[in-house]
Write a protein that holds these residues in place. Structure first.
Motif, PDB file in Angstrom:
ATOM      1  N   SER A  15       0.843  -1.204   0.000  1.00 24.19           N
ATOM      2  CA  SER A  15       0.000   0.000   0.000  1.00 24.19           C
ATOM      3  C   SER A  15       0.872   1.245   0.000  1.00 24.19           C
ATOM      4  O   SER A  15       0.572   2.232  -0.677  1.00 24.19           O
ATOM      5  CB  SER A  15      -0.918   0.023   1.222  1.00 24.19           C
ATOM      6  N   LEU A  57      -0.841   4.427  -1.713  1.00 24.42           N
ATOM      7  CA  LEU A  57      -2.192   4.430  -1.174  1.00 24.42           C
ATOM      8  C   LEU A  57      -2.185   4.734   0.316  1.00 24.42           C
ATOM      9  O   LEU A  57      -3.211   5.034   0.905  1.00 24.42           O
ATOM     10  CB  LEU A  57      -2.865   3.062  -1.400  1.00 24.42           C
ATOM     11  N   LEU A  58      -1.008   4.632   0.911  1.00 23.88           N
ATOM     12  CA  LEU A  58      -0.855   4.824   2.348  1.00 23.88           C
ATOM     13  C   LEU A  58       0.466   5.554   2.542  1.00 23.88           C
ATOM     14  O   LEU A  58       1.425   5.311   1.817  1.00 23.88           O
ATOM     15  CB  LEU A  58      -0.792   3.427   2.997  1.00 23.88           C
ATOM     16  N   ARG A  99      -2.342  15.073  -6.041  1.00 27.60           N
ATOM     17  CA  ARG A  99      -2.934  14.892  -7.358  1.00 27.60           C
ATOM     18  C   ARG A  99      -1.953  14.202  -8.314  1.00 27.60           C
ATOM     19  O   ARG A  99      -2.316  13.287  -9.054  1.00 27.60           O
ATOM     20  CB  ARG A  99      -3.358  16.247  -7.914  1.00 27.60           C
ATOM     21  N   ILE A 131      -1.783  10.550  -7.801  1.00 26.06           N
ATOM     22  CA  ILE A 131      -2.886   9.825  -8.449  1.00 26.06           C
ATOM     23  C   ILE A 131      -2.593   9.665  -9.944  1.00 26.06           C
ATOM     24  O   ILE A 131      -2.755   8.586 -10.517  1.00 26.06           O
ATOM     25  CB  ILE A 131      -4.229  10.555  -8.240  1.00 26.06           C
ATOM     26  N   LEU A 132      -2.124  10.751 -10.555  1.00 24.14           N
ATOM     27  CA  LEU A 132      -1.852  10.682 -11.994  1.00 24.14           C
ATOM     28  C   LEU A 132      -0.705   9.709 -12.290  1.00 24.14           C
ATOM     29  O   LEU A 132      -0.746   8.970 -13.277  1.00 24.14           O
ATOM     30  CB  LEU A 132      -1.534  12.076 -12.549  1.00 24.14           C
ATOM     31  N   ARG A 151       0.013   7.089 -10.470  1.00 16.86           N
ATOM     32  CA  ARG A 151      -0.549   5.754 -10.262  1.00 16.86           C
ATOM     33  C   ARG A 151      -1.383   5.337 -11.477  1.00 16.86           C
ATOM     34  O   ARG A 151      -1.304   4.224 -11.968  1.00 16.86           O
ATOM     35  CB  ARG A 151      -1.426   5.808  -9.009  1.00 16.86           C
ATOM     36  N   ARG A 152      -2.171   6.288 -11.967  1.00 14.01           N
ATOM     37  CA  ARG A 152      -3.030   6.008 -13.114  1.00 14.01           C
ATOM     38  C   ARG A 152      -2.200   5.592 -14.327  1.00 14.01           C
ATOM     39  O   ARG A 152      -2.538   4.671 -15.044  1.00 14.01           O
ATOM     40  CB  ARG A 152      -3.833   7.270 -13.440  1.00 14.01           C
ATOM     41  N   PHE A 197      -2.996  -3.020 -10.886  1.00  9.54           N
ATOM     42  CA  PHE A 197      -3.281  -3.744  -9.644  1.00  9.54           C
ATOM     43  C   PHE A 197      -4.059  -5.028  -9.911  1.00  9.54           C
ATOM     44  O   PHE A 197      -4.942  -5.063 -10.773  1.00  9.54           O
ATOM     45  CB  PHE A 197      -4.140  -2.882  -8.709  1.00  9.54           C
ATOM     46  N   VAL A 240     -11.337   0.141 -17.442  1.00  6.50           N
ATOM     47  CA  VAL A 240     -11.459   1.226 -16.452  1.00  6.50           C
ATOM     48  C   VAL A 240     -10.232   2.152 -16.382  1.00  6.50           C
ATOM     49  O   VAL A 240     -10.384   3.376 -16.365  1.00  6.50           O
ATOM     50  CB  VAL A 240     -11.840   0.665 -15.061  1.00  6.50           C
ATOM     51  N   PHE A 282     -10.580   4.526 -19.088  1.00  6.23           N
ATOM     52  CA  PHE A 282     -11.638   5.516 -18.797  1.00  6.23           C
ATOM     53  C   PHE A 282     -11.075   6.611 -17.900  1.00  6.23           C
ATOM     54  O   PHE A 282     -11.302   7.803 -18.124  1.00  6.23           O
ATOM     55  CB  PHE A 282     -12.828   4.874 -18.074  1.00  6.23           C
ATOM     56  N   ALA A 283     -10.339   6.183 -16.869  1.00  4.27           N
ATOM     57  CA  ALA A 283      -9.786   7.160 -15.912  1.00  4.27           C
ATOM     58  C   ALA A 283      -8.889   8.156 -16.636  1.00  4.27           C
ATOM     59  O   ALA A 283      -8.863   9.336 -16.318  1.00  4.27           O
ATOM     60  CB  ALA A 283      -9.012   6.445 -14.813  1.00  4.27           C
ATOM     61  N   ARG A 297      -7.267  -5.739 -16.770  1.00  4.08           N
ATOM     62  CA  ARG A 297      -7.388  -4.368 -16.278  1.00  4.08           C
ATOM     63  C   ARG A 297      -6.032  -3.844 -15.781  1.00  4.08           C
ATOM     64  O   ARG A 297      -5.738  -2.657 -15.903  1.00  4.08           O
ATOM     65  CB  ARG A 297      -8.419  -4.332 -15.142  1.00  4.08           C
ATOM     66  N   ILE A 327       1.158  -4.470  -9.194  1.00  8.47           N
ATOM     67  CA  ILE A 327       1.150  -4.910  -7.806  1.00  8.47           C
ATOM     68  C   ILE A 327      -0.012  -5.867  -7.599  1.00  8.47           C
ATOM     69  O   ILE A 327      -1.163  -5.537  -7.925  1.00  8.47           O
ATOM     70  CB  ILE A 327       1.033  -3.694  -6.864  1.00  8.47           C
TER      71      ILE A 327
END
Ligand SMILES: Nc1ncnc2c1ncn2[C@@H]1O[C@H](COP(=O)(O)OP(=O)(O)OP(=O)(O)O)[C@@H](O)[C@H]1O
Ligand SMILES: [Mg+2]
Lengths: 234, 377
Positions: free
Chosen positions: A51, A56-57, A77, A80-81, A83-84, A89, A108, A111-112, A156, A166
């Motif tokens: 994590s 995420l943590l 932000r 997140i980008l 990670r995207r 995962f 997905v 889409f993100a 995905r 991960i």
């Protein structure tokens, strides 16, 4: 440069008397082109560690860098980008969205990123084909077997061609045969010279897929081994 | 992204339907009650508006609305005529009395006398010719009166109505605007009305007057009021006064209660259901966060979900109101019913905003979802 480079990671949960230290100075690396397993007894902190690696943590101390980029230097932000774009995962419980078809679920991450929906679903459908479940592309996840669902989840994790994948206990919810075939798919389709794969698992029946195995116990990495079977492929 | 949001919503068909119907119910109840209220209160001015030729209404100071009026003395007309800015002034006679039919039906009625010379206040007719009221013993009745006194019957020439001890012949059906009181409106000639009102000494319920071209209404009414001690109002002021009189009687309270209940029930249901929807989809939302959806993206998704619920709900609710209004309008007493666009706009805006705000509170739940929980069962 390591894909994942963790130095002296510490992490506690709770406050005061109930505080428990879960990670006690973790040094952990994972290299591109390799599948690195993270194994250890239940509750030793494996999920907590990945994590933190995935952003995420937050950790209490220590540093994480992914492909030379220090996570803590990024804004929330940008994390997140990052990670995207760069992370994929696979979860024990698949975490597919019941409202979407298999192909839409696999799409997905696209889409993100704002990709055109048709194009994204097309790309995901092609990938499902390559993973051997193209014929189930339009099915709802609840009509799929566990092994099939995990293959959709694998699609995905791959669809946006991330640099780090991960996986947390990807075979734990599956019977031996489906688990074996998911791991086979993972090692044949996810392993790539530009990509690192980190797999948390209990399942010693699949250890032979690992290039390297990091053993963890009570919040520290005790030792790292390189199974000879995999090394011979190098 | 929006397609994804709508898919998630549609997947939970039961909650989607509950939310849409709750919004529809709120939209229906509020618009239905508000339009009834507006229609009823605007009926308090019906008989004032129907005297199309009159700009000014002069009355005793105690008179607060059209229905409960204290008559003026007979010389009042002459007095009003004497003011500069008044083109003409006429006595307006309204008699509250009882009527019955040959079959024995009884009702309180509002009798209005129309002067033959000026024809001021003559009704527009649905059936028949208004000038026939100037014949002896003649009257016309409004549609509400027809349905109350002659239930199930169509108008036939020669129908009779008994007012005091006299039988009058009905010559037609007027299109008198629906009165707030719901009493039948009967138009007769001023002479007939005077005769039927012979038990009373005063025959001038109001003085109605016309402003001379270029005269200032405010100035004229002020002058009349100051020098006579009577109340002198423009038509609009008198309508507003009648509206206020009935509002102050508590007429709207019942409507307000229903409107409030409608709003609360609709919004509470929708908000609660939306919250449940978000809670049950917590895993999906957490997964989306982990896979790279930003908070603004998730906000857009939830806004789209709430908007779809609101738009569908408001459309269904408004369609139901339009249908019931049209249906109710076919009943004689509800002929004045209508759905003002202001009511639709106000109700829909309030419901829409509050529902989206309720959805916003659910978004707070999504904000608080911990990405790391994605690994927990
Ligand atoms: N958010 C949290 N709050 C408090 N304690 C936590 C939290 N997350 C994890 N822990 C605790 O930290 C310890 C390590 O948990 P973690 O999930 O990382 O272990 P794990 O190695 O993944 O175990 P398993 O093999 O059972 O999945 C456990 O004792 C757990 O109860
Ligand atoms: Mg774990």
């Amino acid at each position: 440069m390591n894909a994942v480079d963790c130095q002296k990671i510490e992490k506690s949960f709770g406050q005061g008397e109930t505080q428990t230290k879960v990670l006690r100075g973790i040094d952990f690396t994972a290299a591109q082109g390799e599948m690195t397993f993270l194994v250890g007894p239940s509750g030793c902190g494996k999920t907590t560690l990945i994590s933190i690696i995935a952003g995420l943590l937050g950790s209490d101390s220590g540093s994480v860098s992914l492909f030379g980029e220090s996570l803590s230097s990024l804004s929330a932000r940008d994390q997140i980008l990052f990670r995207r774009r760069h992370l994929g995962f696979v979860f024990q419980q698949y975490n597919l969205l019941p409202a979407l078809t298999a192909a839409e679920n696999a799409a997905v991450p696209l889409f993100a990123a704002g990709m055109n929906r048709k194009l994204a679903v097309k790309k995901a459908t092609d990938l499902l084909g390559a993973l051997g479940i193209g014929h189930r592309a339009d099915a709802s996840p609840r009509l799929l077997s566990g092994g099939q669902q995990q293959r959709v989840a694998l699609a995905r994790a791959l669809v946006h061609e991330p640099r780090l994948i991960i996986c947390d206990e990807p075979t734990a919810a599956l019977d031996h045969k489906s688990g074996e075939s998911v791991m086979e798919l993972l090692s044949s389709s996810a392993v790539h010279p530009d990509r690192a794969v980190v797999v948390v698992t209990h399942d010693n029946r699949v250890f032979h897929f690992a290039h390297r195995i990091a053993h963890m116990d009570d919040g520290v990495i005790t030792h790292t081994e390189s199974p000879t079977t995999q090394l011979s492929h190098h | 992204m929006i397609a994804l949001a709508i898919q998630m919503l549609r997947h939970d068909g039961a909650k989607f339907l509950t939310m849409v119907l709750a919004v529809a119910l709120a939209a229906f109840l509020t618009q239905n009650q508000a339009s009834f209220l507006v229609a009823f209160l605007s009926m308090t001015g019906s008989q004032i508006r129907d005297v199309r030729e009159a700009d000014l209404w002069v009355m005793e100071p105690d008179t607060e609305c059209f229905d409960q009026a204290k008559p003026l003395k007979e010389t009042a007309v002459q007095t009003v005529r004497g003011f500069p800015g008044v083109e003409w002034a006429l006595p307006f006679l309204k008699v509250d009395t009882n009527a019955r039919t040959e079959s024995g039906k009884l009702s309180v009625i509002t009798l209005i006398g129309v002067p033959e010379e000026s024809r001021v206040g003559e009704p527009i007719m649905q059936i028949g010719d208004a000038t026939e009221i100037y014949q002896r013993d003649s009257a016309v009745i409004d549609p509400g009166g027809m349905s109350l006194l002659y239930p199930g019957q169509n108008f036939r020439p020669g129908m009779k109505i008994r007012i005091h001890d006299e039988w009058l012949t009905l010559r037609g059906v007027s299109m008198a605007s629906p009165p707030f009181t719901g009493f039948p409106i009967v138009h007769v000639s001023h002479a007939t009305a005077m005769r039927l009102n012979r038990a009373e000494t005063r025959n001038t319920t109001f003085v109605v007057a016309r402003l001379a071209a270029g005269a200032n209404a405010a100035k004229v009414t002020k002058e009349i009021a100051q020098s006579t001690g009577w109340k002198a109002l423009t038509r609009e002021q008198f309508e507003a006064a009648s509206w206020k009189f009935y509002s102050d009687q508590g007429v709207p309270n019942l409507f307000y209660i229903t409107i409030t209940v409608g709003l609360i029930v609709g919004i509470a249901f929708t908000g609660q259901t939306f919250l449940m929807f978000v809670k049950e989809n917590a895993r999906a939302f957490t997964t989306l966060k982990v896979l790279g959806f930003t908070h603004p993206q998730l906000a857009v998704m939830m806004f789209a979900q709430a908007s779809l619920v609101v738009v569908l709900g408001l459309s269904i609710g408004t369609a139901m109101v339009v249908a019931t209004t049209e249906l109710a309008k076919t009943l004689p007493f509800f002929r004045g019913l209508y759905l003002p666009w202001e009511v639709t706009l106000t109700c829909c805006s309030i419901i829409g905003c509050v529902t989206v705000m309720a959805a916003g509170m659910s978004f707070y739940k999504v904000l608080k979802l911990q990405p790391a929980d994605v690994f927990r069962a």
